[in-house]
Design a protein around this motif. Sequence first.
Motif, PDB file in Angstrom:
ATOM      1  N   SER A 231     -11.179   1.517   5.693  1.00 21.65           N
ATOM      2  CA  SER A 231      -9.747   1.823   5.531  1.00 21.65           C
ATOM      3  C   SER A 231      -9.598   3.335   5.574  1.00 21.65           C
ATOM      4  CB  SER A 231      -9.246   1.305   4.179  1.00 21.65           C
ATOM      5  OG  SER A 231      -9.640   2.186   3.127  1.00 21.65           O
ATOM      6  N   ALA A 232      -8.362   3.805   5.376  1.00 22.57           N
ATOM      7  CA  ALA A 232      -8.169   5.261   5.231  1.00 22.57           C
ATOM      8  C   ALA A 232      -7.483   5.524   3.895  1.00 22.57           C
ATOM      9  CB  ALA A 232      -7.367   5.813   6.398  1.00 22.57           C
ATOM     10  N   GLY A 233      -7.778   4.684   2.905  1.00 23.52           N
ATOM     11  CA  GLY A 233      -7.171   4.869   1.584  1.00 23.52           C
ATOM     12  C   GLY A 233      -5.705   4.462   1.614  1.00 23.52           C
ATOM     13  N   SER A 234      -4.892   5.098   0.770  1.00 27.39           N
ATOM     14  CA  SER A 234      -3.454   4.775   0.734  1.00 27.39           C
ATOM     15  C   SER A 234      -2.820   5.217   2.037  1.00 27.39           C
ATOM     16  CB  SER A 234      -2.769   5.519  -0.417  1.00 27.39           C
ATOM     17  OG  SER A 234      -3.329   5.110  -1.625  1.00 27.39           O
ATOM     18  N   VAL A 235      -2.173   4.276   2.699  1.00 33.35           N
ATOM     19  CA  VAL A 235      -1.597   4.582   4.018  1.00 33.35           C
ATOM     20  C   VAL A 235      -0.307   5.391   3.866  1.00 33.35           C
ATOM     21  CG1 VAL A 235      -0.535   3.517   6.055  1.00 33.35           C
ATOM     22  CG2 VAL A 235      -2.613   2.549   5.062  1.00 33.35           C
ATOM     23  N   PHE A 236       0.437   5.091   2.786  1.00 28.67           N
ATOM     24  CA  PHE A 236       1.756   5.722   2.622  1.00 28.67           C
ATOM     25  C   PHE A 236       1.760   6.661   1.420  1.00 28.67           C
ATOM     26  CE2 PHE A 236       2.294   1.429   4.376  1.00 28.67           C
ATOM     27  CZ  PHE A 236       2.945   1.730   5.564  1.00 28.67           C
ATOM     28  N   LYS A 237       2.641   7.675   1.478  1.00 31.27           N
ATOM     29  CA  LYS A 237       2.841   8.530   0.313  1.00 31.27           C
ATOM     30  C   LYS A 237       3.624   7.734  -0.731  1.00 31.27           C
ATOM     31  CE  LYS A 237       2.863  12.952   2.639  1.00 31.27           C
ATOM     32  NZ  LYS A 237       3.589  14.144   3.000  1.00 31.27           N
ATOM     33  N   ARG A 238       3.478   8.130  -1.995  1.00 30.34           N
ATOM     34  CA  ARG A 238       4.209   7.449  -3.074  1.00 30.34           C
ATOM     35  C   ARG A 238       5.653   7.945  -3.059  1.00 30.34           C
ATOM     36  NH1 ARG A 238       3.654  10.090  -7.537  1.00 30.34           N
ATOM     37  NH2 ARG A 238       1.431  10.410  -7.280  1.00 30.34           N
ATOM     38  N   GLY A 241       9.724   7.588  -7.755  1.00 26.83           N
ATOM     39  CA  GLY A 241      10.255   6.513  -8.594  1.00 26.83           C
ATOM     40  C   GLY A 241       9.745   5.121  -8.244  1.00 26.83           C
ATOM     41  N   PHE A 242       8.844   4.995  -7.284  1.00 23.11           N
ATOM     42  CA  PHE A 242       8.339   3.664  -6.881  1.00 23.11           C
ATOM     43  C   PHE A 242       6.815   3.677  -6.767  1.00 23.11           C
ATOM     44  CE2 PHE A 242      12.571   4.055  -5.059  1.00 23.11           C
ATOM     45  CZ  PHE A 242      13.163   2.854  -5.411  1.00 23.11           C
ATOM     46  N   PHE A 243       6.225   2.479  -6.846  1.00 24.32           N
ATOM     47  CA  PHE A 243       4.800   2.324  -6.522  1.00 24.32           C
ATOM     48  C   PHE A 243       4.728   1.622  -5.169  1.00 24.32           C
ATOM     49  CE2 PHE A 243       4.517   2.606 -11.176  1.00 24.32           C
ATOM     50  CZ  PHE A 243       3.590   3.644 -11.253  1.00 24.32           C
ATOM     51  N   THR A 244       4.076   2.268  -4.216  1.00 25.55           N
ATOM     52  CA  THR A 244       4.073   1.737  -2.843  1.00 25.55           C
ATOM     53  C   THR A 244       3.496   0.316  -2.792  1.00 25.55           C
ATOM     54  OG1 THR A 244       3.586   3.986  -2.205  1.00 25.55           O
ATOM     55  CG2 THR A 244       3.439   2.335  -0.489  1.00 25.55           C
ATOM     56  N   GLY A 245       2.327   0.139  -3.472  1.00 24.56           N
ATOM     57  CA  GLY A 245       1.662  -1.166  -3.421  1.00 24.56           C
ATOM     58  C   GLY A 245       2.583  -2.281  -3.908  1.00 24.56           C
ATOM     59  N   LYS A 246       3.357  -1.972  -4.967  1.00 23.64           N
ATOM     60  CA  LYS A 246       4.245  -2.982  -5.556  1.00 23.64           C
ATOM     61  C   LYS A 246       5.384  -3.329  -4.580  1.00 23.64           C
ATOM     62  CE  LYS A 246       5.712  -3.980 -10.242  1.00 23.64           C
ATOM     63  NZ  LYS A 246       7.137  -4.233 -10.150  1.00 23.64           N
ATOM     64  N   CYS A 268      -2.257  -3.520  -2.133  1.00 23.55           N
ATOM     65  CA  CYS A 268      -1.307  -3.594  -1.009  1.00 23.55           C
ATOM     66  C   CYS A 268      -0.990  -2.226  -0.387  1.00 23.55           C
ATOM     67  CB  CYS A 268      -0.016  -4.271  -1.444  1.00 23.55           C
ATOM     68  SG  CYS A 268      -0.230  -6.021  -1.760  1.00 23.55           S
ATOM     69  N   GLY A 269      -1.384  -1.140  -1.024  1.00 21.47           N
ATOM     70  CA  GLY A 269      -1.157   0.183  -0.433  1.00 21.47           C
ATOM     71  C   GLY A 269      -2.184   0.521   0.630  1.00 21.47           C
ATOM     72  N   PHE A 270      -3.234  -0.310   0.756  1.00 14.30           N
ATOM     73  CA  PHE A 270      -4.295  -0.054   1.745  1.00 14.30           C
ATOM     74  C   PHE A 270      -4.143  -0.996   2.933  1.00 14.30           C
ATOM     75  CE2 PHE A 270      -8.124   2.135  -0.363  1.00 14.30           C
ATOM     76  CZ  PHE A 270      -7.383   2.677  -1.405  1.00 14.30           C
ATOM     77  N   ILE A 271      -4.372  -0.459   4.141  1.00 14.57           N
ATOM     78  CA  ILE A 271      -4.568  -1.314   5.315  1.00 14.57           C
ATOM     79  C   ILE A 271      -6.064  -1.315   5.581  1.00 14.57           C
ATOM     80  CG2 ILE A 271      -4.254  -1.453   7.831  1.00 14.57           C
ATOM     81  CD1 ILE A 271      -1.392  -0.496   7.436  1.00 14.57           C
ATOM     82  N   VAL A 272      -6.638  -2.516   5.784  1.00 17.43           N
ATOM     83  CA  VAL A 272      -8.082  -2.597   6.011  1.00 17.43           C
ATOM     84  C   VAL A 272      -8.372  -3.092   7.429  1.00 17.43           C
ATOM     85  CG1 VAL A 272      -8.793  -2.877   3.596  1.00 17.43           C
ATOM     86  CG2 VAL A 272      -8.107  -4.901   4.906  1.00 17.43           C
ATOM     87  N   ASN A 273      -9.519  -2.673   7.913  1.00 18.68           N
ATOM     88  CA  ASN A 273     -10.011  -3.115   9.217  1.00 18.68           C
ATOM     89  C   ASN A 273     -10.939  -4.312   8.968  1.00 18.68           C
ATOM     90  OD1 ASN A 273     -11.329  -3.464  11.638  1.00 18.68           O
ATOM     91  ND2 ASN A 273     -12.040  -1.334  11.826  1.00 18.68           N
ATOM     92  N   LEU A 274     -10.471  -5.504   9.395  1.00 14.19           N
ATOM     93  CA  LEU A 274     -11.252  -6.721   9.111  1.00 14.19           C
ATOM     94  C   LEU A 274     -12.449  -6.847  10.048  1.00 14.19           C
ATOM     95  CD1 LEU A 274      -8.277  -9.222   8.608  1.00 14.19           C
ATOM     96  CD2 LEU A 274      -9.644  -8.112   6.826  1.00 14.19           C
ATOM     97  N   GLY A 275     -12.552  -5.940  11.003  1.00 16.86           N
ATOM     98  CA  GLY A 275     -13.659  -5.985  11.981  1.00 16.86           C
ATOM     99  C   GLY A 275     -13.063  -6.005  13.372  1.00 16.86           C
TER     100      GLY A 275
END
Length: 311
Positions: A231-238, A241-246, A268-275
């Motif tokens: 992955s590249a960690g958190s894809v989006f900035k926070r 007043g919100f939590f991105t993952g939520k 949910c804040g991460f996008i992963v490469n399943l292969g």
Amino acid sequence: MMLNQLIKEHLPELIDKGIIQFEVPLAPYTSFKIGGPAEVFCQPKSIYELIDILKFAISFNINYFILGNGSNILVSDKGIEGIVIKTSALNKMERKENLISGYCGASLKNLCYFAREEGLSGLEFASGIPATVGGAVFMNAGAFGYEIKDVLLSSDYLEPNLDSLNSLNPIKHLSAKEHNLAYRSSVFQKQKLIHIKSIFQLQPEDPKIIAERMHSFENKRKEKQPLDLPSAGSVFKRPDGFFTGKLIEECGLRGYQIGKAAISEKHCGFIVNLGGATAADVLALIKYVQDAVYSKFGVNLETEIRFLGKE
Ligand SMILES: Cc1cc2nc3c(=O)[nH]c(=O)nc-3n(C[C@H](O)[C@H](O)[C@H](O)COP(=O)(O)OP(=O)(O)OC[C@H]3O[C@@H](n4cnc5c(N)ncnc54)[C@H](O)[C@@H]3O)c2cc1C
């Protein structure tokens, strides 16, 4: 003239030394394990070689990109035109009194472990962030309520212009304040400066206590983050007043998949490469998430990761 011919003419000794290579696949150099080739790939072993490469690129108006650990980028499937400069060989670390210095290509993890061995505290929060020192300062990386800003004393850098690079003293200096560090932002981003080295102000502490703190932060990371998948960690900035993952979870997108890219089941804040995910899969998923979050909550998700290369 083609770029490889220009380089053969102007920087032949760097080709002979194996510092410059052509058409190098970038996927292995990114934490996402995605991306096509760099037209030219360099790994300078000294600041002088780095300066020569930059002077060449700027003189001939050739695009260049500084690559750290590749943990916050998405490289196009078609690759990158121009020169990719990987800093990993510029990795010296030193201690002087309560100060620790690290060159741009030093691994942040190694720097944190070095500080621990030296009995210096303050970098414990950062030991699990996959980064180089240059990438971490560029991003003002942070975790668990701490950020690079809290411990950074000063940095050396290069300016991306020929007058400065040709001057008697091309290496310039920034005080802590002059970095303009804020949430995931720094003067390095805004002025396209090239980071060379930073000095961190730390506090003496028992190495055992430092090790315990690091261990505890690293365990929290393992519990919450999908560290078993690229992955590249958190894809989006926070967003304020919100939590991105939520927000993403509440759109029902946990596990949502496009091609081989997926919203992590674990965070949910991460996008992963399943292969075998492509950059196109990841970009389509980013767009899908941004649209879903905007239409449900009216919140614009801005990307933290940087997209590089040919569209
Ligand atoms: C599993 C995982 C967990 C993560 N957790 C965190 C976290 O907790 N906190 C956090 O903040 N981030 C986190 N990240 C994201 C990433 O680790 C950070 O953004 C990190 O600072 C990127 O450093 P890098 O060396 O990999 O930079 P790269 O991804 O290689 O580059 C990022 C940007 O920095 C620029 N850059 C790199 N070196 C230099 C230099 N010497 N001079 C000028 N520009 C330079 C590049 O040009 C690029 O624009 C995580 C990533 C992953 C994969």
